[in-house]
Scaffold this active site. Structure first.
Site, PDB file in Angstrom:
ATOM      1  N   ASN A   3       0.867  -1.176   0.000  1.00 20.82           N
ATOM      2  CA  ASN A   3       0.000   0.000   0.000  1.00 20.82           C
ATOM      3  C   ASN A   3       0.906   1.230   0.000  1.00 20.82           C
ATOM      4  O   ASN A   3       1.517   1.546   1.010  1.00 20.82           O
ATOM      5  CB  ASN A   3      -0.893  -0.037   1.256  1.00 20.82           C
ATOM      6  CG  ASN A   3      -1.694   1.237   1.433  1.00 20.82           C
ATOM      7  OD1 ASN A   3      -1.743   2.093   0.536  1.00 20.82           O
ATOM      8  ND2 ASN A   3      -2.338   1.369   2.584  1.00 20.82           N
TER       9      ASN A   3
ATOM     10  N   LYS B  58       0.091   4.254  -0.200  1.00 20.25           N
ATOM     11  CA  LYS B  58      -0.524   5.454   0.423  1.00 20.25           C
ATOM     12  C   LYS B  58      -0.308   6.662  -0.488  1.00 20.25           C
ATOM     13  O   LYS B  58      -0.274   6.498  -1.709  1.00 20.25           O
ATOM     14  CB  LYS B  58       0.003   5.644   1.846  1.00 20.25           C
ATOM     15  CG  LYS B  58      -0.133   4.357   2.671  1.00 20.25           C
ATOM     16  CD  LYS B  58       0.094   4.516   4.142  1.00 20.25           C
ATOM     17  CE  LYS B  58      -0.097   3.164   4.829  1.00 20.25           C
ATOM     18  NZ  LYS B  58       0.045   3.239   6.287  1.00 20.25           N
TER      19      LYS B  58
ATOM     20  N   HIS C 171      -9.277   1.017   5.164  1.00 21.67           N
ATOM     21  CA  HIS C 171      -7.978   1.188   5.830  1.00 21.67           C
ATOM     22  C   HIS C 171      -8.175   2.116   7.028  1.00 21.67           C
ATOM     23  O   HIS C 171      -8.996   3.033   6.981  1.00 21.67           O
ATOM     24  CB  HIS C 171      -6.958   1.781   4.853  1.00 21.67           C
ATOM     25  CG  HIS C 171      -5.572   1.770   5.407  1.00 21.67           C
ATOM     26  ND1 HIS C 171      -5.118   2.730   6.296  1.00 21.67           N
ATOM     27  CD2 HIS C 171      -4.544   0.904   5.247  1.00 21.67           C
ATOM     28  CE1 HIS C 171      -3.874   2.439   6.637  1.00 21.67           C
ATOM     29  NE2 HIS C 171      -3.499   1.342   6.020  1.00 21.67           N
TER      30      HIS C 171
ATOM     31  N   GLU D   8      -6.594   4.543   8.072  1.00 20.54           N
ATOM     32  CA  GLU D   8      -6.431   5.974   7.779  1.00 20.54           C
ATOM     33  C   GLU D   8      -7.696   6.547   7.140  1.00 20.54           C
ATOM     34  O   GLU D   8      -8.025   7.716   7.340  1.00 20.54           O
ATOM     35  CB  GLU D   8      -5.191   6.179   6.894  1.00 20.54           C
ATOM     36  CG  GLU D   8      -3.905   6.016   7.710  1.00 20.54           C
ATOM     37  CD  GLU D   8      -2.737   5.409   6.955  1.00 20.54           C
ATOM     38  OE1 GLU D   8      -2.713   5.462   5.723  1.00 20.54           O
ATOM     39  OE2 GLU D   8      -1.837   4.848   7.628  1.00 20.54           O
TER      40      GLU D   8
ATOM     41  N   GLU E 287      -4.890  -5.096  10.562  1.00 20.60           N
ATOM     42  CA  GLU E 287      -3.862  -4.083  10.779  1.00 20.60           C
ATOM     43  C   GLU E 287      -4.141  -3.360  12.098  1.00 20.60           C
ATOM     44  O   GLU E 287      -4.980  -2.447  12.132  1.00 20.60           O
ATOM     45  CB  GLU E 287      -3.869  -3.053   9.639  1.00 20.60           C
ATOM     46  CG  GLU E 287      -3.576  -3.631   8.280  1.00 20.60           C
ATOM     47  CD  GLU E 287      -3.010  -2.567   7.319  1.00 20.60           C
ATOM     48  OE1 GLU E 287      -1.923  -2.808   6.801  1.00 20.60           O
ATOM     49  OE2 GLU E 287      -3.648  -1.520   7.130  1.00 20.60           O
TER      50      GLU E 287
ATOM     51  N   GLY F 131       3.082   1.991  10.870  1.00 16.36           N
ATOM     52  CA  GLY F 131       4.107   3.031  10.791  1.00 16.36           C
ATOM     53  C   GLY F 131       4.852   3.282  12.091  1.00 16.36           C
ATOM     54  O   GLY F 131       5.585   4.255  12.209  1.00 16.36           O
TER      55      GLY F 131
ATOM     56  N   SER G 125       3.927  -2.378  10.239  1.00 17.49           N
ATOM     57  CA  SER G 125       5.367  -2.481  10.472  1.00 17.49           C
ATOM     58  C   SER G 125       5.980  -3.800  10.016  1.00 17.49           C
ATOM     59  O   SER G 125       6.898  -4.316  10.660  1.00 17.49           O
ATOM     60  CB  SER G 125       5.692  -2.206  11.946  1.00 17.49           C
ATOM     61  OG  SER G 125       5.321  -0.874  12.277  1.00 17.49           O
TER      62      SER G 125
HETATM   63  P1  13P Z   1       3.414   0.199   7.604  1.00 13.75           P
HETATM   64  O1  13P Z   1       3.870  -1.057   6.930  1.00 13.75           O
HETATM   65  O2  13P Z   1       4.144   1.423   7.110  1.00 13.75           O
HETATM   66  O3  13P Z   1       3.375   0.071   9.082  1.00 13.75           O
HETATM   67  O4  13P Z   1       1.884   0.435   7.123  1.00 13.75           O
HETATM   68  C1  13P Z   1       0.982  -0.596   7.189  1.00 13.75           C
HETATM   69  C2  13P Z   1      -0.233  -0.190   6.447  1.00 13.75           C
HETATM   70  O5  13P Z   1      -0.952   0.703   6.838  1.00 13.75           O
HETATM   71  C3  13P Z   1      -0.522  -0.911   5.186  1.00 13.75           C
HETATM   72  O6  13P Z   1      -1.824  -0.670   4.751  1.00 13.75           O
END
Ligand code: 13P
Length: 249
Positions: free
Chosen positions: A12, A14, A98, A100, A166, A172, A211
Site C-alpha cells: 500500500n 498510500k 484502511h 487511515e 492491521e 508506521g 510495520s
Molecule cells: P506500515 O507497513 O508502514 O506500518 O503500514 C501498514 C499499512 O498501513 C498498510 O496498509
C-alpha cells in the site's frame, strides 16, 4: 483441514509516488519475474499511477490495485473514483476500510461494507481492513472490536475477498503484536469467516499489516492463518518489498 490459501503480499503506497516511481515498480516486476516468490504480489499505488503501473506490470506476476473506491458506479461525486473506473484503469483489487480512511475520513463499518460490495460489483478483489486501537488493545477489547468490524464491514459474498488485520498502533510505528497475539486474532477471523460460509471462508486470505519489514516478515508470515502481508512503508522500495515476499521463497 482445509488447504491454506496461496499467500498474497500486497504493498500500500498510500499518498506516495510520482511518474518517476514506475522505475521502482519495474524493479519489482523484473526481480519477481526472474525469481518468482511463492506468493501473489500486488502493488496499490496512488490512483494517479494505476494506469501507468498496470501497463508496466502487464503480463507479469505483479498485479495492481487501488487504495479506496466510492460506493456508486458513477454520478455527481466530485473528486471520487468508482470501483468500475479503477478496474477500467487496470486495477484488479481495491483496499477498503484502511484505518487511515476510517479515522481521517470518518468511514464507518457501513461505508466500508458498501465499498466492499462496490468492489464485488465491479469484479475487483476487496481487501477489507480491520484493526484495534492501542486503547482497545490495552482494555482487552481487541477480539470484540475486530468481531464488530467484521460484522459491519464484510460484504455479503465472501468469495474472492481478502481480509487485512492491521492493528492501528502497529501502523508506521515499528511495533508489531506478538506472534501469539496475531495467532489469536487471525484464528478468530478465520473462524468468523468459515462460520459465515464454510467453503468461501476457508479460502479467504487473511493478511497481517503493520510495520512488516524484511527483518520480521518470516516470523510474522509463519503464524497460523497469516496468509500474507499488507505492507506500507517497506513496499515503497523494491528491495524491501521483495525481501518481505522472500518469506515465501
Ligand atoms: P506500515 O507497513 O508502514 O506500518 O503500514 C501498514 C499499512 O498501513 C498498510 O496498509
Amino acid at each position: 483441514m482445509a488447504q491454506e490459501p496461496r499467500p498474497l503480499v500486497a504493498g500500500n503506497w498510500k499518498m506516495n509516488g510520482l511518474a518517476a516511481s514506475v522505475a521502482e515498480l519495474q524493479a519489482v516486476v523484473a526481480r519477481a519475474s526472474s525469481q518468482p516468490p511463492g506468493a501473489d504480489l500486488l502493488i496499490c499505488p496512488p490512483a494517479t499511477l494505476i494506469a501507468r503501473f498496470a501497463e508496466a506490470a502487464k503480463g507479469s506476476i505483479v498485479a495492481i490495485g487501488a487504495q479506496d473506491c466510492h460506493t456508486e458506479p458513477s454520478g455527481a461525486f466530485t473528486g471520487d473514483l468508482s470501483a468500475e473506473m479503477l478496474k477500467d484503469a487496470g486495477a484488479t483489487a481495491v483496499i477498503v476500510g484502511h484505518s487511515e480512511r476510517r479515522s481521517l475520513h470518518g468511514e464507518t463499518d457501513d461505508t466500508v461494507r458498501a465499498k466492499a460490495e462496490a468492489a464485488n460489483r465491479a469484479g475487483l478483489t476487496a481487501i477489507v481492513c480491520v484493526g484495534e486501537t492501542r486503547e482497545e488493545r490495552e482494555a482487552g477489547a481487541t477480539i470484540a472490536r475486530i468481531q464488530r468490524q467484521l460484522g459491519g464491514s464484510l460484504p455479503e459474498k465472501l468469495d474472492g475477498i481478502v481480509v487485512a488485520y492491521e492493528p492501528v498502533w502497529a501502523i508506521g510505528s515499528g511495533l508489531t503484536p506478538t506472534a501469539s497475539d496475531i495467532r489469536e486474532v487471525h484464528g478468530m477471523i478465520r473462524k468468523y469467516l468459515t462460520t459465515q460460509d464454510e467453503s468461501a471462508g476457508s479460502k479467504v486470505r487473511i493478511l497481517y499489516g503493520g510495520s512488516v519489514k524484511p527483518q520480521n516478515a518470516k516470523e510474522l508470515m509463519a503464524v497460523a492463518n497469516v496468509n500474507g502481508a499488507l505492507v506500507g512503508g517497506a513496499s515503497l522500495k523494491a528491495t524491501d518489498f521483495l525481501g518481505i515476499a522472500a518469506a515465501y521463497s
